[in-house]
Motif scaffolding. Sequence first.
Motif, PDB file in Angstrom:
ATOM      1  N   ARG A  40       0.837  -1.209   0.000  1.00 40.15           N
ATOM      2  CA  ARG A  40       0.000   0.000   0.000  1.00 40.15           C
ATOM      3  C   ARG A  40       0.869   1.256   0.000  1.00 40.15           C
ATOM      4  N   ALA A  41       1.940   1.241   0.818  1.00 40.69           N
ATOM      5  CA  ALA A  41       2.824   2.408   0.897  1.00 40.69           C
ATOM      6  C   ALA A  41       3.510   2.645  -0.452  1.00 40.69           C
ATOM      7  N   ILE A  42       3.913   1.567  -1.120  1.00 39.33           N
ATOM      8  CA  ILE A  42       4.560   1.717  -2.429  1.00 39.33           C
ATOM      9  C   ILE A  42       3.552   2.257  -3.458  1.00 39.33           C
ATOM     10  N   GLY A  43       2.335   1.713  -3.438  1.00 40.16           N
ATOM     11  CA  GLY A  43       1.295   2.185  -4.366  1.00 40.16           C
ATOM     12  C   GLY A  43       1.002   3.668  -4.146  1.00 40.16           C
ATOM     13  N   TYR A  44       0.906   4.032  -2.878  1.00 40.15           N
ATOM     14  CA  TYR A  44       0.622   5.424  -2.546  1.00 40.15           C
ATOM     15  C   TYR A  44       1.809   6.323  -2.940  1.00 40.15           C
ATOM     16  N   LYS A  61      11.535   1.998  -9.387  1.00 43.95           N
ATOM     17  CA  LYS A  61      12.375   3.079  -8.880  1.00 43.95           C
ATOM     18  C   LYS A  61      11.762   3.643  -7.583  1.00 43.95           C
ATOM     19  N   VAL A  62      10.445   3.824  -7.614  1.00 41.72           N
ATOM     20  CA  VAL A  62       9.766   4.328  -6.406  1.00 41.72           C
ATOM     21  C   VAL A  62       9.962   3.332  -5.263  1.00 41.72           C
ATOM     22  N   ALA A  63       9.752   2.032  -5.551  1.00 40.96           N
ATOM     23  CA  ALA A  63       9.857   1.006  -4.513  1.00 40.96           C
ATOM     24  C   ALA A  63      11.264   0.964  -3.909  1.00 40.96           C
ATOM     25  N   GLU A  64      12.266   1.091  -4.765  1.00 43.21           N
ATOM     26  CA  GLU A  64      13.655   1.022  -4.283  1.00 43.21           C
ATOM     27  C   GLU A  64      14.010   2.194  -3.390  1.00 43.21           C
ATOM     28  N   ASN A  65      13.383   3.338  -3.648  1.00 39.67           N
ATOM     29  CA  ASN A  65      13.762   4.543  -2.908  1.00 39.67           C
ATOM     30  C   ASN A  65      12.862   4.878  -1.733  1.00 39.67           C
ATOM     31  N   LEU A  66      11.866   4.034  -1.504  1.00 37.22           N
ATOM     32  CA  LEU A  66      10.945   4.330  -0.413  1.00 37.22           C
ATOM     33  C   LEU A  66      11.507   3.883   0.915  1.00 37.22           C
ATOM     34  N   LYS A  67      11.254   4.702   1.937  1.00 39.95           N
ATOM     35  CA  LYS A  67      11.628   4.266   3.270  1.00 39.95           C
ATOM     36  C   LYS A  67      10.327   4.086   4.052  1.00 39.95           C
ATOM     37  N   VAL A  68       9.989   2.837   4.355  1.00 42.13           N
ATOM     38  CA  VAL A  68       8.756   2.568   5.089  1.00 42.13           C
ATOM     39  C   VAL A  68       9.099   2.100   6.486  1.00 42.13           C
ATOM     40  N   GLU A  69       8.422   2.670   7.466  1.00 40.56           N
ATOM     41  CA  GLU A  69       8.646   2.241   8.861  1.00 40.56           C
ATOM     42  C   GLU A  69       7.323   1.842   9.503  1.00 40.56           C
ATOM     43  N   PHE A  70       7.354   0.739  10.258  1.00 41.45           N
ATOM     44  CA  PHE A  70       6.197   0.333  11.075  1.00 41.45           C
ATOM     45  C   PHE A  70       6.498   0.766  12.496  1.00 41.45           C
ATOM     46  N   LEU A  71       5.684   1.616  13.070  1.00 35.92           N
ATOM     47  CA  LEU A  71       5.903   1.993  14.467  1.00 35.92           C
ATOM     48  C   LEU A  71       5.217   0.977  15.378  1.00 35.92           C
ATOM     49  N   PRO A  72       5.730   0.813  16.599  1.00 38.05           N
ATOM     50  CA  PRO A  72       5.135  -0.183  17.500  1.00 38.05           C
ATOM     51  C   PRO A  72       3.641   0.060  17.756  1.00 38.05           C
ATOM     52  N   ASP A  73       3.178   1.308  17.636  1.00 36.78           N
ATOM     53  CA  ASP A  73       1.754   1.584  17.884  1.00 36.78           C
ATOM     54  C   ASP A  73       0.882   1.316  16.648  1.00 36.78           C
ATOM     55  N   GLY A  74       1.475   0.767  15.577  1.00 41.36           N
ATOM     56  CA  GLY A  74       0.687   0.398  14.402  1.00 41.36           C
ATOM     57  C   GLY A  74       0.711   1.441  13.289  1.00 41.36           C
ATOM     58  N   ARG A  75       1.317   2.621  13.553  1.00 40.07           N
ATOM     59  CA  ARG A  75       1.349   3.631  12.495  1.00 40.07           C
ATOM     60  C   ARG A  75       2.380   3.260  11.416  1.00 40.07           C
ATOM     61  N   LEU A  77       4.891   4.877   8.516  1.00 43.73           N
ATOM     62  CA  LEU A  77       5.509   6.105   8.012  1.00 43.73           C
ATOM     63  C   LEU A  77       6.100   5.842   6.642  1.00 43.73           C
ATOM     64  N   LEU A  78       5.835   6.775   5.730  1.00 44.61           N
ATOM     65  CA  LEU A  78       6.412   6.694   4.392  1.00 44.61           C
ATOM     66  C   LEU A  78       7.339   7.899   4.239  1.00 44.61           C
ATOM     67  N   ASN A  79       8.620   7.630   4.085  1.00 35.46           N
ATOM     68  CA  ASN A  79       9.625   8.696   4.051  1.00 35.46           C
ATOM     69  C   ASN A  79       9.413   9.695   5.190  1.00 35.46           C
ATOM     70  N   GLY A  80       9.151   9.142   6.372  1.00 38.60           N
ATOM     71  CA  GLY A  80       9.028   9.970   7.572  1.00 38.60           C
ATOM     72  C   GLY A  80       7.635  10.537   7.819  1.00 38.60           C
ATOM     73  N   LYS A  81       6.725  10.439   6.821  1.00 36.37           N
ATOM     74  CA  LYS A  81       5.364  11.013   6.987  1.00 36.37           C
ATOM     75  C   LYS A  81       4.359   9.926   7.346  1.00 36.37           C
ATOM     76  N   ASP A  82       3.450  10.268   8.261  1.00 31.57           N
ATOM     77  CA  ASP A  82       2.423   9.316   8.685  1.00 31.57           C
ATOM     78  C   ASP A  82       1.388   9.127   7.570  1.00 31.57           C
ATOM     79  N   VAL A  83       1.321   7.910   7.005  1.00 32.26           N
ATOM     80  CA  VAL A  83       0.371   7.643   5.907  1.00 32.26           C
ATOM     81  C   VAL A  83      -0.649   6.577   6.315  1.00 32.26           C
ATOM     82  N   THR A  84      -0.724   6.280   7.608  1.00 30.39           N
ATOM     83  CA  THR A  84      -1.551   5.175   8.120  1.00 30.39           C
ATOM     84  C   THR A  84      -2.965   5.185   7.540  1.00 30.39           C
TER      85      THR A  84
END
Length: 218
Positions: A40-44, A61-75, A77-84
Amino acid sequence: MINPKIITIDGPAGAGKSTLAKEIAKQFGYVHLDSGALYRAIGYGCKLAGVDLKNREAVLKVAENLKVEFLPDGRVLLNGKDVTTKIRTPEGGLLASQVAQFPEVREIVVKLLRRMAKGKKIVIDGRDAGTYIFPNAELKIYLTASPEERARRRYEELKKKGYSVTYEEVLKEVVERDRQDENRPFAPLRIPDGAVVIDTTGKSLEEVLLQVKELIDP
Ligand code: DC
């Protein structure tokens, strides 16, 4: 009963996979990995970058450069921005399903998930968690339900969150995603060998949980 290190939950959109995975994580002390959130994060991310989803090179190219993080509270982050909430829309599901067709994108996601799982007890939900990502998982569950019931659950969930959608739109999206996820050539949605199949049509979360609890050591 077993004490699995890895539990996989696969099944079509809206079968209740992530709800069940979250409960198992909470009640049995597992880390929940939501593989769909990565697609979903890559599609977005592609949407934000104005990328044509048929353009394999550009999506990769988008997929390779994306930084996705799962926070312990379930949020998420896509490149540091909350996209939940942004990735959870019906459109987000379709975008995810489209980028998930590319084997190269799947390889990126699979590597990331295997790395995230290292040294932890995990419960992962997705489409190929038991068939492809973790074929040696000790417990594999396949959740399903009728398309109408899955669409109804999704619709109610989205309404509750304040999205403006109709039931018909959600049903159309669910059916289209089933078609895409089951028919892609690489790692399609399938019942994994040895999986416990649970049809959740007409069942509450509690009923499904009871069934699953009988399979896991407390
Ligand atoms: O589980 P979800 O609805 O968040 O998943 C969104 C889409 O991502 C799904 O329609 C197909 C794709 N997906 C996949 O191909 N493989 C996975 N393991 C998880 C999701």
